[in-house]
Design a protein around this motif. Structure first.
Motif, PDB file in Angstrom:
ATOM      1  N   VAL A  89       4.492   9.533   2.746  1.00 32.26           N
ATOM      2  CA  VAL A  89       4.096  10.715   1.966  1.00 32.26           C
ATOM      3  C   VAL A  89       4.955  11.923   2.301  1.00 32.26           C
ATOM      4  N   SER A  90       5.289  12.098   3.587  1.00 34.98           N
ATOM      5  CA  SER A  90       5.946  13.331   4.027  1.00 34.98           C
ATOM      6  C   SER A  90       7.311  13.527   3.379  1.00 34.98           C
ATOM      7  N   ARG A  91       8.026  12.436   3.117  1.00 35.70           N
ATOM      8  CA  ARG A  91       9.346  12.577   2.504  1.00 35.70           C
ATOM      9  C   ARG A  91       9.222  13.244   1.132  1.00 35.70           C
ATOM     10  N   GLN A  92       8.248  12.783   0.340  1.00 33.80           N
ATOM     11  CA  GLN A  92       8.052  13.383  -0.978  1.00 33.80           C
ATOM     12  C   GLN A  92       7.507  14.812  -0.867  1.00 33.80           C
ATOM     13  N   SER A  93       6.636  15.026   0.133  1.00 32.39           N
ATOM     14  CA  SER A  93       6.057  16.360   0.313  1.00 32.39           C
ATOM     15  C   SER A  93       7.124  17.364   0.729  1.00 32.39           C
ATOM     16  N   ILE A  94       8.001  16.962   1.648  1.00 29.40           N
ATOM     17  CA  ILE A  94       9.083  17.848   2.097  1.00 29.40           C
ATOM     18  C   ILE A  94      10.015  18.165   0.925  1.00 29.40           C
ATOM     19  N   LYS A  95      10.293  17.141   0.136  1.00 33.97           N
ATOM     20  CA  LYS A  95      11.165  17.336  -1.026  1.00 33.97           C
ATOM     21  C   LYS A  95      10.567  18.362  -1.990  1.00 33.97           C
ATOM     22  N   ALA A 116       0.831  -1.211   0.000  1.00 36.00           N
ATOM     23  CA  ALA A 116       0.000   0.000   0.000  1.00 36.00           C
ATOM     24  C   ALA A 116       0.862   1.257   0.000  1.00 36.00           C
ATOM     25  N   CYS A 117       1.940   1.235   0.777  1.00 33.62           N
ATOM     26  CA  CYS A 117       2.818   2.413   0.861  1.00 33.62           C
ATOM     27  C   CYS A 117       3.602   2.645  -0.428  1.00 33.62           C
ATOM     28  N   LEU A 118       3.939   1.554  -1.123  1.00 30.30           N
ATOM     29  CA  LEU A 118       4.606   1.718  -2.412  1.00 30.30           C
ATOM     30  C   LEU A 118       3.735   2.535  -3.358  1.00 30.30           C
ATOM     31  N   GLY A 119       2.464   2.164  -3.414  1.00 31.89           N
ATOM     32  CA  GLY A 119       1.542   2.914  -4.260  1.00 31.89           C
ATOM     33  C   GLY A 119       1.350   4.341  -3.789  1.00 31.89           C
ATOM     34  N   LEU A 120       1.292   4.509  -2.466  1.00 30.52           N
ATOM     35  CA  LEU A 120       1.079   5.844  -1.918  1.00 30.52           C
ATOM     36  C   LEU A 120       2.261   6.759  -2.219  1.00 30.52           C
ATOM     37  N   ILE A 121       3.464   6.232  -2.117  1.00 32.30           N
ATOM     38  CA  ILE A 121       4.661   7.021  -2.425  1.00 32.30           C
ATOM     39  C   ILE A 121       4.640   7.468  -3.889  1.00 32.30           C
ATOM     40  N   ALA A 122       4.341   6.502  -4.772  1.00 32.58           N
ATOM     41  CA  ALA A 122       4.318   6.836  -6.200  1.00 32.58           C
ATOM     42  C   ALA A 122       3.233   7.865  -6.507  1.00 32.58           C
ATOM     43  N   LEU A 123       2.070   7.725  -5.881  1.00 37.17           N
ATOM     44  CA  LEU A 123       0.977   8.666  -6.111  1.00 37.17           C
ATOM     45  C   LEU A 123       1.305  10.053  -5.575  1.00 37.17           C
ATOM     46  N   SER A 124       1.962  10.083  -4.413  1.00 34.83           N
ATOM     47  CA  SER A 124       2.307  11.389  -3.851  1.00 34.83           C
ATOM     48  C   SER A 124       3.327  12.099  -4.744  1.00 34.83           C
ATOM     49  N   VAL A 125       4.255  11.339  -5.322  1.00 36.95           N
ATOM     50  CA  VAL A 125       5.209  11.933  -6.269  1.00 36.95           C
ATOM     51  C   VAL A 125       4.456  12.531  -7.455  1.00 36.95           C
ATOM     52  N   TYR A 126       3.508  11.760  -7.978  1.00 33.08           N
ATOM     53  CA  TYR A 126       2.748  12.234  -9.137  1.00 33.08           C
ATOM     54  C   TYR A 126       1.909  13.466  -8.796  1.00 33.08           C
ATOM     55  N   ASN A 127       1.196  13.422  -7.678  1.00 34.68           N
ATOM     56  CA  ASN A 127       0.360  14.562  -7.280  1.00 34.68           C
ATOM     57  C   ASN A 127       1.197  15.818  -7.032  1.00 34.68           C
ATOM     58  N   ASN A 128       2.347  15.620  -6.429  1.00 39.00           N
ATOM     59  CA  ASN A 128       3.226  16.767  -6.180  1.00 39.00           C
ATOM     60  C   ASN A 128       3.717  17.377  -7.492  1.00 39.00           C
ATOM     61  N   GLU A 129       3.953  16.523  -8.493  1.00 34.58           N
ATOM     62  CA  GLU A 129       4.354  17.032  -9.802  1.00 34.58           C
ATOM     63  C   GLU A 129       3.236  17.863 -10.419  1.00 34.58           C
ATOM     64  N   ALA A 158      -3.431   3.871  14.211  1.00 32.36           N
ATOM     65  CA  ALA A 158      -2.285   4.768  14.363  1.00 32.36           C
ATOM     66  C   ALA A 158      -1.077   4.257  13.587  1.00 32.36           C
ATOM     67  N   ILE A 159      -0.869   2.933  13.597  1.00 36.89           N
ATOM     68  CA  ILE A 159       0.263   2.349  12.862  1.00 36.89           C
ATOM     69  C   ILE A 159       0.147   2.667  11.374  1.00 36.89           C
ATOM     70  N   VAL A 160      -1.041   2.432  10.819  1.00 33.90           N
ATOM     71  CA  VAL A 160      -1.239   2.692   9.387  1.00 33.90           C
ATOM     72  C   VAL A 160      -1.085   4.177   9.086  1.00 33.90           C
ATOM     73  N   LEU A 161      -1.653   5.026   9.937  1.00 35.26           N
ATOM     74  CA  LEU A 161      -1.584   6.469   9.718  1.00 35.26           C
ATOM     75  C   LEU A 161      -0.145   6.967   9.763  1.00 35.26           C
ATOM     76  N   ILE A 162       0.607   6.523  10.745  1.00 38.03           N
ATOM     77  CA  ILE A 162       2.002   6.969  10.897  1.00 38.03           C
ATOM     78  C   ILE A 162       2.853   6.505   9.719  1.00 38.03           C
ATOM     79  N   ILE A 163       2.702   5.206   9.352  1.00 41.21           N
ATOM     80  CA  ILE A 163       3.493   4.671   8.241  1.00 41.21           C
ATOM     81  C   ILE A 163       3.155   5.406   6.940  1.00 41.21           C
ATOM     82  N   ALA A 164       1.867   5.654   6.713  1.00 40.34           N
ATOM     83  CA  ALA A 164       1.450   6.349   5.497  1.00 40.34           C
ATOM     84  C   ALA A 164       2.002   7.774   5.464  1.00 40.34           C
ATOM     85  N   MET A 165       1.957   8.463   6.603  1.00 35.74           N
ATOM     86  CA  MET A 165       2.454   9.835   6.657  1.00 35.74           C
ATOM     87  C   MET A 165       3.976   9.890   6.469  1.00 35.74           C
ATOM     88  N   LEU A 166       4.663   8.895   6.997  1.00 36.67           N
ATOM     89  CA  LEU A 166       6.109   8.839   6.781  1.00 36.67           C
ATOM     90  C   LEU A 166       6.417   8.639   5.301  1.00 36.67           C
TER      91      LEU A 166
END
Length: 794
Positions: free
Chosen positions: A775-781, A683-696, A765-773
């Motif tokens: 996404v946040s790396r791409q968002s900060i970038k 799930a996080c793999l997809g979320l990371i890729a989507l956050s990269v795309y949305n940020n673009e 909380a586990i899912v929320l924290i992992i998901a935010m971690l």
């Protein structure tokens, strides 16, 4: 045309390496995990199917007991002409150690077997004759592995061996090892006449003594349902003299023919031959397989859709210059097909490579050649094409029908219907992850609860040693001398002997105290045979009366638990005369012990009788102080070697025996842990890729906001906000569903944890924290990019 489409698909996948690798990695994990689970399920459903006549084989027993009485088989053959033959297994309850000359080999388990069973199950013989191997007393058939250990490559027919303290047994056959997918988990068969030779004629004729497992083979063309309506009349006739038709109707006790192929998953009767599984776990494994592959598919759909939207200008221009809808569809479908097929092949390599690890985690014995059966290859192909159709076919179909102008503007439309669908799929992905993590936490919590539960006796510092042959002679017949020597060893606190005393397979008999109404139906009671050292060795608390006292005569005495006193309503049990209704042995009740869990915590505490029978034992129990366990065990072993040369010390600790009762749940716990990690990772793999795309997509917006004074924190919060809402929606939708299914699973235990809100809060909380971690790396970038560069690139 196909070659051209394949070439274009290959070039596009190489051009977008990060997208391709992310998608392929998620698919490989999803397909591998689901394929493992599907093969596991197939294995569980294959029990008994290696027997050529499995469709015609049934176990005949009651709806509550797996065993039946000795005369039952002969009466069945008389009453039902549809039955071709019957056969009976008996449990061998002594120590499972085979002795040939000076060789002592511990074995897993053996049974008494009737000659007819060899043809009913069509066992494959390597040496000896299957027509006569079990016809005589004191004969034995070994499986190939045990025969090889004892006799190497030599033909063992005619040779004599011993089992534990039994007299010599002649080897009359060697059969091929049974497959792992059978409930007949034996390594040798002693002829049934050997068992009958030691039982009186009166005992053999008792119709209420459930002592053997009865199997029937139907004649060709016969159907079991044609016999069902005659079973009740047969039961009434069979029970003549012990129960009337009315009594049988009131008790709802019935005989039934249970298909042998269903025993592993659907039978949990009293006195089962071994620990069966449960069809519930098939449903759980099926659900896990479905959820894992669903997450992988959703991940693929999201990433694939994001790429399509990103390339919408390309699609629009192709349509403007004349590309048909079919061509657009085939191009993107081909790309999805290429990634999925390659991922499927890689998944097969992963499954093959890590199969030993999966076997260890799941507690099964899958073999690599099962992967290449045509059924399993068909499953894998179906899985791959199912993923292609659902994950790339549907998005490709949608985008191929879009209007050229809208397609060209697609990258500017983050609120388009396709994007909304993507958000729903992300929420669904995390719903599945939350469900699996919640289940994992509850399974871990329940198993920890069972392990830490106060069961009423000492389990962590007690060694159980199987005693047999010369060791039995020293430990039982000359126990005073032997125990005196053991008690001199440092670390040993007490020594006692007992029969089988843990688990759900204890002997079931009845104790009738003096003064009890002779017409009163007594409840079934569990019986343990023991000497005076048993209770202090396992630390059971006496609440009334005294412990057994050593005797030189053959008189018996009884110690009962509080549950038995409560059920029978005995006001003053100490000193009450009582009789064992099975053996007719009479003695006094000398003590009452506190209720303790001698069986799995799936069940409530049952009435228990500990009978003083110092010679009816096969386990020596040694309580130690636990300070120097290795040294203490070594000193016990040395003493055994001194008093019984050649004997092997076959031992374990009581806590290990208790853990074995929860083997299925422990395996489930490990599987849930593994697949919860995989679910969140995919799930996080997809979320990371989507956050990269949305940020673009929002690069220009980010640059303008920074120029207007937005801080990095503001930008990160803005970019992460929509994912937080998606996960919160997933939590709200998932928790009621998780609560329902988890509660149903916990209802299988008599002793269970209470579900608290914080268990669900932790998983959320586990899912929320992992998901935010993630996404946040791409968002900060994205937030740290120079605004001038963002606007110029846009």
């Amino acid at each position: 045309m196909f070659k051209s489409l394949l070439k274009i698909a290959y070039r596009n996948t190489l051009k977008n390496k990060s997208y391709t690798l992310t998608n392929a990695f998620g698919l490989v994990l999803g397909i591998s995990a689901s394929f493992y689970l599907l093969i596991h399920i197939q294995y569980e459903l294959s029990y008994e199917k290696d027997f050529s006549e499995h469709e015609r084989i049934f176990r005949a027993a009651s709806n509550s007991w797996a065993k039946s009485s000795l005369p039952f088989a002969a009466e069945l053959e008389k009453a039902f002409p549809e039955i071709e033959k019957t056969g009976r297994f008996g449990q061998y309850r002594q120590t499972n150690i085979l002795i040939y000359n000076d060789i002592h080999i511990p074995v897993r388990e053996g049974l008494y077997g009737e000659q007819s069973l060899l043809s009913i199950f069509n066992f494959e013989f390597i040496y000896g004759s299957p027509e006569t191997a079990l016809t005589r007393p004191n004969t034995i058939v070994l499986n190939e592995s045990i025969a090889t250990k004892l006799f190497k490559a030599e033909n063992p027919i005619g040779k004599s061996i011993k089992i534990g303290g039994m007299e010599d047994l002649e080897v009359t056959g060697v059969m091929a090892d049974l497959p792992g997918n059978t409930h007949l988990n034996f390594q040798y068969l002693i002829s049934l006449p050997t068992m009958l030779h030691s039982i009186s004629d009166e005992m053999q004729q008792r119709r209420g003594w459930m002592s053997v497992y009865t199997y029937v083979l139907l004649r060709e063309g016969q159907r079991i349902h044609n016999m069902d309506n005659r079973l009740f009349d047969f039961l009434v006739k069979f029970s003549e003299g012990s129960a009337t038709r009315e009594e049988i109707e009131q008790e709802e006790w019935r005989f039934e023919f249970h298909p042998v192929k269903n025993i592993h998953l659907y039978s949990d009767r009293e006195q089962e031959m071994g620990q069966n599984s449960d069809v519930l776990y098939i449903y759980i494994l099926s659900a896990l397989a479905f959820l894992i592959i669903t997450i992988a598919c959703l991940n693929f759909i999201n990433l694939f859709t994001a790429q399509i939207i990103k390339r919408s200008r390309e699609i629009g221009l192709k349509k403007v210059i004349g590309a048909s809808r079919q061509q657009i569809f085939l191009q993107f479908f081909g790309e999805g097909l290429l990634i999925t097929v390659v991922s499927g092949l890689l998944a097969l390599v992963v499954c093959y490579t890590f199969l030993p690890l999966y076997n260890d985690i799941a507690g099964v014995n899958l073999v690599t050649n099962t992967f290449f059966k045509w059924q399993n290859i068909l499953i894998l192909i179906s899985m791959v094409f199912g993923i292609v159709l659902s994950s790339s076919g549907f998005p490709a179909f949608l985008i191929s029908g879009s209007h050229p102008i809208l397609a060209i503007k697609g990258t500017k439309l983050p609120t388009s219907p396709v994007v909304k669908i993507r958000k729903i799929l992300v929420a669904f992905q995390f719903s599945i992850s939350i469900f699996i993590i919640t289940a994992t936490i509850v399974v871990f919590k329940q198993m920890t609860f069972l392990h830490d539960q106060e069961i009423g006796f000492e389990k962590e510092k007690v060694i159980s040693i199987q005693i047999y042959g010369p060791l039995w002679e020293q430990a039982v017949m000359k126990k005073d001398v032997f125990r005196n020597e053991l008690m001199k060893k440092p670390g040993i606190k007490s020594v006692g002997n007992a029969s089988r005393f843990l688990g759900n397979n204890l002997s079931v008999e009845t104790l009738r105290p003096q003064g009890t109404d002779p017409e009163m139906d007594l409840p079934a009671m569990r019986f343990i045979r023991a000497d005076e050292g048993f209770i202090p060795s396992v630390g059971i608390e006496l609440v009334e009366g005294r412990n057994f006292q050593a005797r030189t005569d053959t008189s018996v005495a009884f110690i009962v638990n509080e549950k038995l006193v409560e059920i029978l309503g005995i006001e003053d049990p100490i000193g009450t005369e009582a009789e064992n209704s099975w053996s007719r042995a009479r003695g006094k009740i000398v003590g009452v012990v506190k209720n303790y869990n001698f069986a799995s915590l799936h069940y409530d505490i049952e009435p228990l009788v500990i009978e003083y029978r110092p010679n009816w034992v096969d386990n020596m129990l040694i309580r130690i102080d636990g300070t120097n366990v290795k040294e203490t065990v070594a000193s016990i072993q040395k003493e055994i070697e001194n008093i019984a040369p050649g004997a092997i010390m076959l031992y374990n600790f009581l806590d290990d025996q208790l853990n074995f009762m929860y083997q299925s749940e422990n395996n489930l716990k490990q599987l849930f842990l593994l697949f919860s990690i995989l679910a969140v990772l995919i799930a996080c793999l997809g979320l990371i890729a989507l956050s990269v795309y949305n940020n673009e997509l929002r690069t220009k917006e980010i640059g303008i906001r920074k120029l207007l004074g937005a801080s990095v924190f503001n930008i990160v919060a803005m970019l992460s906000k929509e994912y937080i809402w998606l996960i919160l929606i997933a939590i709200i939708v998932t928790l009621p569903v998780a609560n329902y299914f988890i509660t149903e699973w916990l209802n299988n235990f008599a002793y269970k944890i209470k579900l608290s809100w914080w268990l669900f809060a932790i998983s959320s909380a586990i899912v929320l924290i992992i998901a935010m971690l993630a996404v946040s790396r791409q968002s900060i970038k994205s937030a740290l990019i120079n605004p001038a560069k963002s606007l110029r690139n846009e």
